[in-house]
Scaffold this motif. Structure first.
Motif, mmCIF file in Angstrom:
data_model
loop_
_atom_site.group_PDB
_atom_site.id
_atom_site.type_symbol
_atom_site.label_atom_id
_atom_site.label_comp_id
_atom_site.label_asym_id
_atom_site.label_seq_id
_atom_site.Cartn_x
_atom_site.Cartn_y
_atom_site.Cartn_z
ATOM 1 N N ILE A 1 43.169 10.603 -0.423
ATOM 2 C CA ILE A 1 44.167 10.211 -1.421
ATOM 3 C C ILE A 1 43.761 8.906 -2.091
ATOM 4 N N SER A 2 43.281 7.969 -1.286
ATOM 5 C CA SER A 2 42.870 6.678 -1.862
ATOM 6 C C SER A 2 41.597 6.806 -2.689
ATOM 7 N N ALA A 3 40.834 7.893 -2.510
ATOM 8 C CA ALA A 3 39.591 8.072 -3.260
ATOM 9 C C ALA A 3 39.829 8.673 -4.638
ATOM 10 N N CYS A 4 41.066 9.054 -4.950
ATOM 11 C CA CYS A 4 41.361 9.688 -6.239
ATOM 12 C C CYS A 4 41.901 8.648 -7.221
ATOM 13 N N PRO A 5 41.143 8.327 -8.262
ATOM 14 C CA PRO A 5 41.640 7.340 -9.239
ATOM 15 C C PRO A 5 42.870 7.840 -9.987
ATOM 16 N N ARG A 6 42.823 9.076 -10.496
ATOM 17 C CA ARG A 6 43.925 9.625 -11.283
ATOM 18 C C ARG A 6 44.063 11.116 -10.973
ATOM 19 N N PRO A 7 45.211 11.549 -10.430
ATOM 20 C CA PRO A 7 45.377 12.974 -10.100
ATOM 21 C C PRO A 7 45.261 13.886 -11.313
ATOM 22 N N GLU A 8 45.676 13.417 -12.497
ATOM 23 C CA GLU A 8 45.626 14.278 -13.677
ATOM 24 C C GLU A 8 44.196 14.575 -14.132
ATOM 25 N N HIS A 9 43.216 13.886 -13.565
ATOM 26 C CA HIS A 9 41.816 14.148 -13.895
ATOM 27 C C HIS A 9 41.198 15.198 -12.975
ATOM 28 N N ALA A 10 42.034 15.930 -12.250
ATOM 29 C CA ALA A 10 41.537 16.903 -11.277
ATOM 30 C C ALA A 10 40.569 17.914 -11.885
ATOM 31 N N PRO A 11 40.827 18.488 -13.085
ATOM 32 C CA PRO A 11 39.851 19.445 -13.641
ATOM 33 C C PRO A 11 38.470 18.840 -13.875
ATOM 34 N N VAL A 12 38.428 17.574 -14.248
ATOM 35 C CA VAL A 12 37.129 16.925 -14.458
ATOM 36 C C VAL A 12 36.405 16.765 -13.126
ATOM 37 N N TYR A 13 37.139 16.336 -12.099
ATOM 38 C CA TYR A 13 36.518 16.224 -10.784
ATOM 39 C C TYR A 13 36.048 17.597 -10.291
ATOM 40 N N GLY A 14 36.884 18.614 -10.551
ATOM 41 C CA GLY A 14 36.506 19.960 -10.144
ATOM 42 C C GLY A 14 35.261 20.443 -10.851
ATOM 43 N N ARG A 15 35.109 20.085 -12.130
ATOM 44 C CA ARG A 15 33.901 20.470 -12.852
ATOM 45 C C ARG A 15 32.669 19.850 -12.210
ATOM 46 N N MET A 16 32.790 18.623 -11.724
ATOM 47 C CA MET A 16 31.667 17.982 -11.044
ATOM 48 C C MET A 16 31.309 18.719 -9.756
ATOM 49 N N VAL A 17 32.341 19.148 -9.023
ATOM 50 C CA VAL A 17 32.101 19.898 -7.791
ATOM 51 C C VAL A 17 31.411 21.220 -8.111
ATOM 52 N N LEU A 18 31.880 21.906 -9.157
ATOM 53 C CA LEU A 18 31.267 23.175 -9.556
ATOM 54 C C LEU A 18 29.820 22.965 -9.979
ATOM 55 N N GLU A 19 29.538 21.880 -10.674
ATOM 56 C CA GLU A 19 28.176 21.599 -11.106
ATOM 57 C C GLU A 19 27.248 21.428 -9.908
ATOM 58 N N GLY A 20 27.720 20.684 -8.902
ATOM 59 C CA GLY A 20 26.912 20.535 -7.693
ATOM 60 C C GLY A 20 26.698 21.855 -6.983
ATOM 61 N N ALA A 21 27.728 22.717 -6.977
ATOM 62 C CA ALA A 21 27.609 24.026 -6.330
ATOM 63 C C ALA A 21 26.590 24.905 -7.052
ATOM 64 N N ILE A 22 26.541 24.817 -8.373
ATOM 65 C CA ILE A 22 25.576 25.606 -9.142
ATOM 66 C C ILE A 22 24.158 25.190 -8.790
ATOM 67 N N HIS A 23 23.907 23.895 -8.733
ATOM 68 C CA HIS A 23 22.565 23.426 -8.377
ATOM 69 C C HIS A 23 22.189 23.890 -6.969
#
Length: 390
Positions: A90-112
């Motif tokens: 919870i403390s590692a999340c700067p802004r909850p509304e940015h969740a899709p952007v964070y998720g895109r980063m996770v997806l990018e790492g998964a693709i690689h």
């Protein structure tokens, strides 16, 4: 902190802070997370939402039970997860509304990671085929990799198409397995001896065997000389082959020596040119598959490549293997079938979710008709026509 680790923590922290963010992350799967702990927790959060947890529908502040229930559910599948770590997320999340952007980063790492894993499997299959003198394993894994690349492109929201990288990745040349290298060299020498002894045998292999299929570059160049003589309709014997090699500068630059040519010309040219050519093609397929796998792995390990570019460059790296496969099928009397038209998929993420995954900024208003530029022409990828070696 590792950027990918930070992105995974931020996604989970945003959902723990605001369960409503799960509705914007339907395109993200637990398997897209790298750490098993994060996979289990994201799966638990999705399960709680499916089960109708009160925290998902309430308009009141998120109850503490949302966090504790998620930790308890995830603990059934993984060890080491505590409520303390959940609050760290919870403390590692700067802004909850940015969740899709964070998720895109996770997806990018998964693709690689996914491209890397399948490139390794292709390389392992190619090496195994080279050892056994087979091709089926490498060709199957190449098909699997091509399918994975297409699926990843749809998840990312891009169009899969082969695109050559600006600078090809540096890879170590792939040599035949030491166990098979001697046998491959003998097959190549026997084939060349057969073609010198029985020039009409060129008709059996010239339609699908290429100089690049030979593991020994010197043998490939000698086959090129034979192909040139055959193409011009000139007689083939030890003298004409030696003369053609000299005209091409192969003796001057040391590619071939007179002793090599004499040894091949004086060999007993008994055997089937077609059978020997097929053995050389088997070795060529395994080497090409291994080379493609190494190139794709090098691309996937380049973290600066965006997923769309990585997928398109990887498809381009599979091109040489597709070309060799087509000639292999021709050699076996099975012409390569036309590539099927892409069928619409029903299990892929909807368009709206793809846009959420990309987390792109809002596009500018549409320009007036008079201000819109004309359609840009896209060059079509064309495969070079087959040529006789010459």
């Amino acid at each position: 902190m590792n950027p990918l680790l930070g992105a995974e923590q931020a996604v989970l922290g945003s959902v723990l802070l605001d369960p409503g963010q799960l509705a914007r992350l339907d395109w993200l799967a637990p398997g897209h997370f790298y750490r098993p702990l994060h996979q289990a927790l994201f799966a638990a959060l999705r399960k709680l939402r499916t089960d109708g947890h009160p925290a998902v529908t309430t308009k009141e502040p998120v109850p503490l039970s949302w966090v504790t229930d998620a930790v308890e559910e995830a603990s059934h599948h993984v060890r080491g997860l505590t409520a303390v770590y959940a609050h760290t997320l919870i403390s590692a999340c700067p802004r909850p509304e940015h969740a899709p952007v964070y998720g895109r980063m996770v997806l990018e790492g998964a693709i690689h990671r996914s491209v890397t894993e399948h490139a390794i499997r292709l390389h392992q299959a190619a090496r195994a085929d080279a050892f056994q003198g087979e091709v089926e394993g490498a060709l199957h894994q190449a098909d699997v990799l091509a399918g994975v690349l297409g699926d990843l492109a749809r998840r990312w929201g891009s169009e899969p198409r082969p695109v050559a990288p600006a600078s090809p990745p540096s890879t170590v040349p792939v040599a035949p397995s030491s166990v098979r290298a001697e046998q491959v060299a003998e097959d190549e020498q026997f084939l060349l001896a057969v073609l010198v002894e029985r020039p009409k045998a060129m008709d059996e292999v010239v339609g699908w065997l290429r100089p690049s299929d030979f593991a020994d570059p010197a043998h490939g160049q000698l086959y090129r000389c034979l192909g040139a003589l055959h193409h011009r309709g000139e007689p083939i014997d030890r003298i004409t082959v030696l003369w053609e090699a000299q005209r091409r500068g192969l003796l001057a630059d040391g590619t071939l020596t007179t002793e090599q040519l004499t040894a091949i010309s004086d060999s007993v040219g008994a055997g089937s040119a077609e059978w020997l050519g097929e053995q050389i093609m088997r070795s060529s397929i395994s080497r090409t598959a291994a080379s493609s796998a190494r190139s794709i792995r090098a691309l996937a390990e380049n973290e600066t490549l965006a997923p769309g570019r990585l997928i398109n460059h990887a498809l381009h790296a599979l091109g040489p293997l597709d070309e060799v496969r087509a000639r292999w099928q021709t050699a076996n009397g099975h012409p390569a079938p036309a590539p099927p038209l892409p069928a619409p998929t029903t299990d892929g993420p909807p368009t709206a979710r793809v846009h959420a995954a990309l987390a792109r900024s809002t596009p500018p208003p549409a320009a007036r008709p008079s201000q819109r530029p004309g359609p840009a022409s896209t060059p079509s990828a064309a495969r070079p026509p087959s040529r006789t070696p010459g």
